[in-house]
Each structure stands twice: as structure tokens, then as C-alpha cells.
Design a protein around this motif. Sequence first.
Motif, PDB file in Angstrom:
ATOM      1  N   GLU A  85      40.271  38.077  57.858  1.00 34.84           N
ATOM      2  CA  GLU A  85      39.429  39.138  58.404  1.00 34.84           C
ATOM      3  C   GLU A  85      40.099  40.499  58.219  1.00 34.84           C
ATOM      4  O   GLU A  85      39.445  41.478  57.881  1.00 34.84           O
ATOM      5  CB  GLU A  85      39.190  38.861  59.888  1.00 34.84           C
ATOM      6  N   ARG A  86      41.411  40.558  58.421  1.00 34.17           N
ATOM      7  CA  ARG A  86      42.129  41.815  58.259  1.00 34.17           C
ATOM      8  C   ARG A  86      42.117  42.285  56.809  1.00 34.17           C
ATOM      9  O   ARG A  86      41.911  43.468  56.520  1.00 34.17           O
ATOM     10  CB  ARG A  86      43.577  41.652  58.736  1.00 34.17           C
ATOM     11  N   GLY A  87      42.313  41.358  55.878  1.00 33.40           N
ATOM     12  CA  GLY A  87      42.284  41.713  54.466  1.00 33.40           C
ATOM     13  C   GLY A  87      40.918  42.237  54.047  1.00 33.40           C
ATOM     14  O   GLY A  87      40.815  43.206  53.286  1.00 33.40           O
ATOM     15  N   LEU A  88      39.863  41.615  54.552  1.00 37.83           N
ATOM     16  CA  LEU A  88      38.513  42.066  54.234  1.00 37.83           C
ATOM     17  C   LEU A  88      38.254  43.453  54.819  1.00 37.83           C
ATOM     18  O   LEU A  88      37.661  44.311  54.162  1.00 37.83           O
ATOM     19  CB  LEU A  88      37.493  41.066  54.790  1.00 37.83           C
ATOM     20  N   ALA A  89      38.711  43.682  56.049  1.00 41.13           N
ATOM     21  CA  ALA A  89      38.530  44.987  56.683  1.00 41.13           C
ATOM     22  C   ALA A  89      39.246  46.081  55.886  1.00 41.13           C
ATOM     23  O   ALA A  89      38.684  47.160  55.652  1.00 41.13           O
ATOM     24  CB  ALA A  89      39.047  44.950  58.114  1.00 41.13           C
ATOM     25  N   LEU A  90      40.473  45.823  55.465  1.00 38.66           N
ATOM     26  CA  LEU A  90      41.219  46.800  54.676  1.00 38.66           C
ATOM     27  C   LEU A  90      40.505  47.091  53.359  1.00 38.66           C
ATOM     28  O   LEU A  90      40.426  48.240  52.915  1.00 38.66           O
ATOM     29  CB  LEU A  90      42.644  46.290  54.410  1.00 38.66           C
ATOM     30  N   TRP A  91      39.980  46.043  52.737  1.00 41.41           N
ATOM     31  CA  TRP A  91      39.276  46.217  51.473  1.00 41.41           C
ATOM     32  C   TRP A  91      38.025  47.070  51.665  1.00 41.41           C
ATOM     33  O   TRP A  91      37.743  47.971  50.871  1.00 41.41           O
ATOM     34  CB  TRP A  91      38.906  44.847  50.900  1.00 41.41           C
ATOM     35  N   LEU A  92      37.264  46.824  52.729  1.00 38.32           N
ATOM     36  CA  LEU A  92      36.048  47.592  52.993  1.00 38.32           C
ATOM     37  C   LEU A  92      36.367  49.050  53.291  1.00 38.32           C
ATOM     38  O   LEU A  92      35.669  49.962  52.832  1.00 38.32           O
ATOM     39  CB  LEU A  92      35.281  46.974  54.167  1.00 38.32           C
ATOM     40  N   VAL A  93      37.432  49.291  54.057  1.00 37.66           N
ATOM     41  CA  VAL A  93      37.838  50.662  54.391  1.00 37.66           C
ATOM     42  C   VAL A  93      38.248  51.421  53.135  1.00 37.66           C
ATOM     43  O   VAL A  93      37.830  52.570  52.913  1.00 37.66           O
ATOM     44  CB  VAL A  93      38.985  50.642  55.424  1.00 37.66           C
ATOM     45  N   LEU A  94      39.053  50.796  52.288  1.00 37.81           N
ATOM     46  CA  LEU A  94      39.502  51.462  51.060  1.00 37.81           C
ATOM     47  C   LEU A  94      38.341  51.675  50.086  1.00 37.81           C
ATOM     48  O   LEU A  94      38.260  52.719  49.426  1.00 37.81           O
ATOM     49  CB  LEU A  94      40.611  50.630  50.399  1.00 37.81           C
ATOM     50  N   LEU A  95      37.442  50.697  49.991  1.00 42.12           N
ATOM     51  CA  LEU A  95      36.273  50.846  49.123  1.00 42.12           C
ATOM     52  C   LEU A  95      35.400  51.998  49.600  1.00 42.12           C
ATOM     53  O   LEU A  95      34.976  52.846  48.799  1.00 42.12           O
ATOM     54  CB  LEU A  95      35.464  49.549  49.114  1.00 42.12           C
ATOM     55  N   ALA A  96      35.137  52.063  50.900  1.00 35.08           N
ATOM     56  CA  ALA A  96      34.293  53.120  51.452  1.00 35.08           C
ATOM     57  C   ALA A  96      34.931  54.493  51.231  1.00 35.08           C
ATOM     58  O   ALA A  96      34.248  55.448  50.826  1.00 35.08           O
ATOM     59  CB  ALA A  96      34.052  52.875  52.943  1.00 35.08           C
ATOM     60  N   ALA A  97      36.222  54.603  51.500  1.00 35.04           N
ATOM     61  CA  ALA A  97      36.913  55.882  51.323  1.00 35.04           C
ATOM     62  C   ALA A  97      36.924  56.299  49.852  1.00 35.04           C
ATOM     63  O   ALA A  97      36.696  57.470  49.526  1.00 35.04           O
ATOM     64  CB  ALA A  97      38.336  55.781  51.858  1.00 35.04           C
ATOM     65  N   GLY A  98      37.185  55.343  48.967  1.00 35.44           N
ATOM     66  CA  GLY A  98      37.223  55.655  47.539  1.00 35.44           C
ATOM     67  C   GLY A  98      35.877  56.114  47.010  1.00 35.44           C
ATOM     68  O   GLY A  98      35.786  57.106  46.281  1.00 35.44           O
ATOM     69  N   LEU A  99      34.802  55.397  47.386  1.00 41.07           N
ATOM     70  CA  LEU A  99      33.469  55.778  46.936  1.00 41.07           C
ATOM     71  C   LEU A  99      33.063  57.150  47.467  1.00 41.07           C
ATOM     72  O   LEU A  99      32.403  57.929  46.779  1.00 41.07           O
ATOM     73  CB  LEU A  99      32.450  54.732  47.383  1.00 41.07           C
ATOM     74  N   SER A 100      33.485  57.447  48.700  1.00 40.19           N
ATOM     75  CA  SER A 100      33.072  58.715  49.316  1.00 40.19           C
ATOM     76  C   SER A 100      33.649  59.936  48.620  1.00 40.19           C
ATOM     77  O   SER A 100      33.100  61.035  48.739  1.00 40.19           O
ATOM     78  CB  SER A 100      33.460  58.737  50.798  1.00 40.19           C
ATOM     79  N   THR A 101      34.745  59.778  47.895  1.00 44.41           N
ATOM     80  CA  THR A 101      35.336  60.933  47.216  1.00 44.41           C
ATOM     81  C   THR A 101      34.472  61.425  46.055  1.00 44.41           C
ATOM     82  O   THR A 101      34.535  62.594  45.676  1.00 44.41           O
ATOM     83  CB  THR A 101      36.743  60.608  46.671  1.00 44.41           C
ATOM     84  N   LEU A 102      33.642  60.524  45.507  1.00 42.51           N
ATOM     85  CA  LEU A 102      32.824  60.881  44.349  1.00 42.51           C
ATOM     86  C   LEU A 102      31.326  60.832  44.626  1.00 42.51           C
ATOM     87  O   LEU A 102      30.559  61.600  44.048  1.00 42.51           O
ATOM     88  CB  LEU A 102      33.139  59.945  43.174  1.00 42.51           C
TER      89      LEU A 102
ATOM     90  N   ALA B 258      36.915  60.293  56.398  1.00 44.21           N
ATOM     91  CA  ALA B 258      38.291  60.636  56.013  1.00 44.21           C
ATOM     92  C   ALA B 258      38.424  60.765  54.497  1.00 44.21           C
ATOM     93  O   ALA B 258      39.027  61.715  53.989  1.00 44.21           O
ATOM     94  CB  ALA B 258      39.260  59.584  56.543  1.00 44.21           C
ATOM     95  N   GLY B 259      37.867  59.809  53.752  1.00 43.96           N
ATOM     96  CA  GLY B 259      37.979  59.838  52.298  1.00 43.96           C
ATOM     97  C   GLY B 259      37.257  61.006  51.673  1.00 43.96           C
ATOM     98  O   GLY B 259      37.718  61.597  50.684  1.00 43.96           O
ATOM     99  N   SER B 260      36.114  61.376  52.246  1.00 42.24           N
ATOM    100  CA  SER B 260      35.303  62.448  51.665  1.00 42.24           C
ATOM    101  C   SER B 260      35.952  63.817  51.793  1.00 42.24           C
ATOM    102  O   SER B 260      35.523  64.774  51.152  1.00 42.24           O
ATOM    103  CB  SER B 260      33.917  62.473  52.321  1.00 42.24           C
ATOM    104  N   ILE B 261      36.985  63.923  52.611  1.00 42.23           N
ATOM    105  CA  ILE B 261      37.700  65.198  52.771  1.00 42.23           C
ATOM    106  C   ILE B 261      38.330  65.642  51.456  1.00 42.23           C
ATOM    107  O   ILE B 261      38.437  66.840  51.182  1.00 42.23           O
ATOM    108  CB  ILE B 261      38.795  65.066  53.855  1.00 42.23           C
TER     109      ILE B 261
END
Length: 363
Positions: A75-92, A130-133
Amino acid sequence: MVCHGLAKEPILATLVTAFVLLQCVHPQPWRTMPARIDWQTVMTLAGLLMLTKAVEYSGFLTWASHRLVRRIRSERGLALWLVLLAAGLSTLLTNDVALLVVVPLMLSLHTLVPLPVGRLVILVALAVNAGSILTPLGNPQNLFLWQRSGESFVAFIVALAPLCAALMAVLLALTLVTCRARPLDLSRDPLPGTLDRPLFCAAAVSFAGFVALADAHHAGIGLALVALGLGAWRRDIVMRIDWLLLLIFVLMFVVLRSAASLPIVHRLLAGADLARPGSAYLAGALVSQLISNVPAAIILAEYSQDWRALAFGVSVGGFGIAIGSLANLIAMRLVGAHGNWWYFHVISLPFYVLALLLGRMLL
């Protein structure tokens, strides 16, 4: 019946109440209301809702979710993956678009394995803010301040990178603490299901074209093409998007911009010493909590030339109270019954206080 419907939609009820109060305190002509609505944003959201619904109907999310849970076991690994994916996508793709990609994926994952959806959607909402900043393309307030500043694309990123990095570090630590390392329960994982490849490919190509048109300020043309295409091919998709979310956004613009036009607001801002970076930063962070960070950036830019301090302030202002960022409202609306407004603020308000301190230190 109307009152019962509003009781089931607390955001809509709050907006309607606020609108009535504002009209009582500072009446505005009805003919001016349409001009307060950012139609580019509303049309962009409508097009994205149609396209993400098409992706959902194609079966791609279930298909992708089945493969994902077979590779990420905790569950923790999935949460980290979702957070990083969301932050990465938000930058573009902007924070709103990133949510419209990640949250439906998360809900599809929940149909395969039991997940704490309420907690995860809060983390993802924090992640897109946070990522979109980081980039001018990350959110509307960044795009506005970047164009106003005259700085290069790279210079803007360099200026905002420290705040983005600090908040992402805090968010990843929060994710590690709040999500357990227990194995994912795959007992509910069915067969991967079928993928409607023609529908998915058409939606994916249309998605890229629509984002390009919206970025060029031609969201109306993009929406017309998407609506006509899907309406002729799969009318059921167009009919089943969240129309109430669009209504909420329309009311948001009317209410927030009406509040921003109050004489007392202008007197307070005119009396503040926003020429100083610290004052501009604090004003951005606080005003965003009242009228959301996009209109806060637009209003405060009339009183301060320090674009970096304003960008720091309105970025931090996206956390805290849900209204601080429209992305927060989209996230909670998308998860429906899984969302918990009280729990959202239990996590987001302390995060806002910490972000406020970090932003002031880095400024």
C-alpha cells in the motif's frame, strides 16, 4: 426538494449561500455575472471530463490497474507511486488535468484491491498542488505570473524549484508516515478485462490535441470538436460526465470574483505594504485561503511587482482550506462518497502551516 438537493451537495450549498449574501451586502447587476466567469477554464474542464470519461469507458483504467497492482505489492509503495505520478504530470499538464488522470486511475485500482481512497486522494491533491509549483505550465496562477514577470521559462523554474522541492520532500515523508507497508490484498483482482482499443486510441489522440488547443487559448474550438465527435460516436459518454461539477465551477468564479470586488478588500490591499517581499508573500498565502489562489494572484499583482514573492505566496495558499485551490475541489468531487472534507482539512491545514513557514524561510 431543492433544499434537500443542496443538503446533499455541501459545496454547491455553500456557494449559493455565499452568492445570496454577497448580493445582499454588495449588489451587482445580473448582466455582469457572465463576465466574472473564466469561460476558458470551464470549457477546458468540460472537454477534459468528456475525454477522461471516454478513457474510463474504453476499459483502459481497469486494464492498466490490473498490471500495476501486479508490480507494486504494498500500500505504501502504491501511494508513493501515485503521489510521484500526480506531481510529475502536474508540472506539464496543470494540476487540474493531472487530477483528472490520476484520480480515476486510483478509483479503478480500488475496484481491484481495497485501498484507503479518502487518504490517498488527499495526498494526490497535495501532490498536484506541490508539483505544479515548479513550472509556468503547472497551474493558471503560475502561467499568469510568468507572463507578467517577463522572465524566461528556465529562470521561472529555477526561482520556484526550492519551494517545490521542499514541499515534495515533506509530502513524501507524510506519505511514508500515513500509509502502511502492508501487502496489497489481491483476492478481489479479477481478470484484466477487455480494452476497447479504438475508443482508447481516439481518446488519447484527442486528449493531446485538446490540451494543445487549450494551451493556445482555443479551448472553445477544442470542446466543440470533442463534443461533436463523441456526441456522434458515443453519446452516452457525453451525457454521463459530471455536469454538476461544471456548475460548481461557474458559481465558484462568480462568488470568488464578487468577493474580490468588495470595496473593503481593495481598501485592505491598498493599505498593505505589498512592495516588501515578505508582505506580498504573506498576502498571497492568506488571500488565497479566502478567494482561491488564481484570483488572489490576479488581484495582488495589481499591488505588488515582486512576482517571485507572489508566486511563493499563492502556491502555499493552495494548501490549507479546500477553497485555496480549485484542484482540491475537483479531487474531492471526483472521489464522491470516498471523500471526507473533515479528514481533508485534518491533513491539509497542518501541511499549510508548515508550507507557510518553509516558504518564508526560502523566500
